[in-house]
Structure formats: structure tokens, C-alpha cells
Design an enzyme around this catalytic site. Structure first.
Site, mmCIF file in Angstrom:
data_model
loop_
_atom_site.group_PDB
_atom_site.id
_atom_site.type_symbol
_atom_site.label_atom_id
_atom_site.label_comp_id
_atom_site.label_asym_id
_atom_site.label_seq_id
_atom_site.Cartn_x
_atom_site.Cartn_y
_atom_site.Cartn_z
ATOM 1 N N GLY A 81 16.516 -19.734 24.195
ATOM 2 C CA GLY A 81 15.264 -19.535 23.727
ATOM 3 C C GLY A 81 15.211 -19.298 22.445
ATOM 4 O O GLY A 81 16.495 -18.844 21.810
ATOM 5 N N GLN A 82 14.554 -19.602 21.571
ATOM 6 C CA GLN A 82 14.282 -19.377 20.018
ATOM 7 C C GLN A 82 13.695 -18.167 19.692
ATOM 8 O O GLN A 82 13.078 -17.529 20.454
ATOM 9 C CB GLN A 82 13.929 -20.517 19.394
ATOM 10 C CG GLN A 82 14.187 -22.018 19.619
ATOM 11 C CD GLN A 82 13.768 -22.628 21.174
ATOM 12 O OE1 GLN A 82 12.588 -22.294 21.183
ATOM 13 N NE2 GLN A 82 14.755 -23.050 21.861
ATOM 14 N N GLY A 83 13.972 -17.732 18.295
ATOM 15 C CA GLY A 83 13.627 -16.821 17.880
ATOM 16 C C GLY A 83 13.653 -15.362 18.419
ATOM 17 O O GLY A 83 13.094 -14.478 18.168
#
Ligand code: GTP
Length: 224
Positions: A66-68
């Protein structure tokens, strides 16, 4: 016997690069899972790994997806992370640039958290923030003094900097014929421009484990 030490190592990389497969390979036989499902969010894996590495250092991996999430991650784990394992799919030439951006973001967030922490330490040590309203009203003497203080803080910061934590890159899926050579991978990731000096690219086949232990061994030497 060997003295045991725990070392927390962050395991990151794009989805489908092979992070879970590498971690699975490093697990004790009885803990291995047959079928690996895509990771949602992040899981914390505790690897015993003791019987596999001669140094007796236990690796704990934070398997990210997952990003961020990096900012969040560093804020929680900053003090405990001693190394990074960054997994790259060597056959995914198109997304190598995306991997480079992720790497940059990861290290940038690490730096932001580092800066915040040292600022908090400054406050605790009774050093005032630069650019505070009141200091603007004061004469040049005061400003000179605060500049000197900041300089000495910067010096302290560079000696205690955690910027140099080792980064191990797995150029994974080397068994596939379209796998890029490690030189090409380090070029595309821009590794020679990293502020980190301790990095190493190890080609690997996570399905068979080829190259995995060699990579881990390099990391263990850096952590020793
Ligand atoms: P996310 O959980 O989505 O973040 O992926 P991941 O990075 O954990 O990748 P994962 O370990 O799930 O592997 C993705 C796919 O690549 C799986 O189908 C693996 O079997 C395959 N794979 C992993 N490593 C290798 C390798 O070295 N060679 C080959 N041929 N396939 C691999």
C-alpha cells in the site's frame, strides 16, 4: 554460544515483487505457508532465522504494502529499524521507475521524521526554534548567537545521523529470462546518488531461495 541480538529490518517493495515469498523462505520450516496471498496493509513478521544465520541476529521484518504509509511507519518504528530490505521485480522494467520513486519517498519520510525528532530534542535541551516571532524583534547579536547554536546542533545531528542504515536490494525473480542485470537495476534506481553509503544489490530467486541467504549475510555483516 552466540550472543543473540534482535535487529528490526524493514521489508519494502512494490506489490508482486516477491516480499512475502522472501520472508516465507526465511521463516522456520514449521511457520512457512504454502500459498501466499497478496498483502493488505502491512504485517509485522517476526523471523527467527537464528538457525539460518551464523551471526545469531534475529531479523524482524515489517512487510509493507500500500502507498502513503511510510510517514506513519517511520514515526512508529524509526528508533527500532536498523536496516532496509528493498525487493525489486527484476522482470518489471516498466515499474522500476515507480520503485525508484517509492524508494525516494521512503527515504524522504525517514529524513522528515529524523528532522522532527532532532527538533524535539532541541526543544528538550532548551534551544529555541529559529524564526520565532520574538527573535525577529531582537538585535543582530541575538541572531548571531542563535545561528551558532543551530550550527552546533547540525554538527551533533550529523554524527548521530541514522541516514546510514544499510539497504539491501533483492533483484528478485532472476530465474526468469527477461530479468534485468543488477547493474541496470542499480542504475535505474539511482543508487549511486543515494545519501546512504551502505547498499548492496543481490539477485535472487525467492522460489528456490537462491541468493536470499547471500543477501541476508551481507546485511548481517553491516548490522554486526
Ligand atoms: P504483495 O503482497 O502484493 O505486496 O506482493 P509481494 O511483494 O509480497 O509478492 P509475493 O511474494 O506475493 O510474490 C508475487 C508473485 O511472484 C507470486 O506469484 C510469487 O510466486 C512470484 N515470485 C516471487 N518471487 C519469485 C521469484 O524469484 N521468481 C519467480 N519466477 N516468481 C517469483
Amino acid at each position: 554460544g552466540l550472543k543473540r541480538r534482535e535487529a528490526n529490518v524493514l521489508v519494502v517493495g512494490l506489490d508482486n515483487s516477491g516480499k512475502s515469498t522472501i520472508l516465507n523462505y526465511l521463516k522456520r520450516k514449521e511457520d512457512q505457508v504454502e500459498e501466499i496471498v497478496p498483502t493488505v496493509g502491512y504485517t509485522v513478521e517476526r523471523l527467527s532465522g537464528i538457525e539460518r544465520n551464523r551471526s545469531g541476529i534475529a531479523l524482524t521484518a515489517f512487510d509493507m504494502s500500500g502507498q502513503g504509509r511510510y510517514r506513519n511507519l517511520w514515526e512508529h518504528y524509526y528508533d527500532s529499524v536498523e536496516g532496509i530490505i528493498f525487493v525489486v521485480d527484476s522482470t518489471d522494467a516498466l515499474r522500476l521507475v515507480v520503485a525508484r520513486d517509492e524508494l525516494e519517498m521512503l527515504l524522504k519520510h525517514q529524513q522528515v521524521v529524523l528532522d522532527n525528532k532532532s527538533r524535539m530534542n532541541d526543544k528538550q535541551n532548551g534551544v529555541h526554534d529559529d524564526g520565532h516571532d520574538e527573535s525577529n524583534k531582537n538585535g543582530p547579536n541575538h541572531e548571531d548567537l542563535s545561528t551558532d547554536m543551530n550550527q552546533s546542533i547540525n554538527n551533533d545531528r550529523s554524527t548521530s545521523s541514522k541516514q546510514d542504515i544499510p539497504i539491501l536490494f533483492f533483484a528478485n525473480k532472476m530465474d526468469l529470462k527477461e530479468a534485468l542485470p543488477t547493474v541496470k537495476i542499480s542504475q535505474t534506481l539511482g543508487l549511486h546518488q543515494l545519501p546512504h553509503k551502505q547498499w548492496h544489490v543481490q539477485s535472487s530467486n525467492a522460489l528456490t531461495g537462491d541468493g536470499v541467504q547471500e543477501g541476508i549475510d551481507w546485511l548481517l555483516v553491516q548490522l554486526a
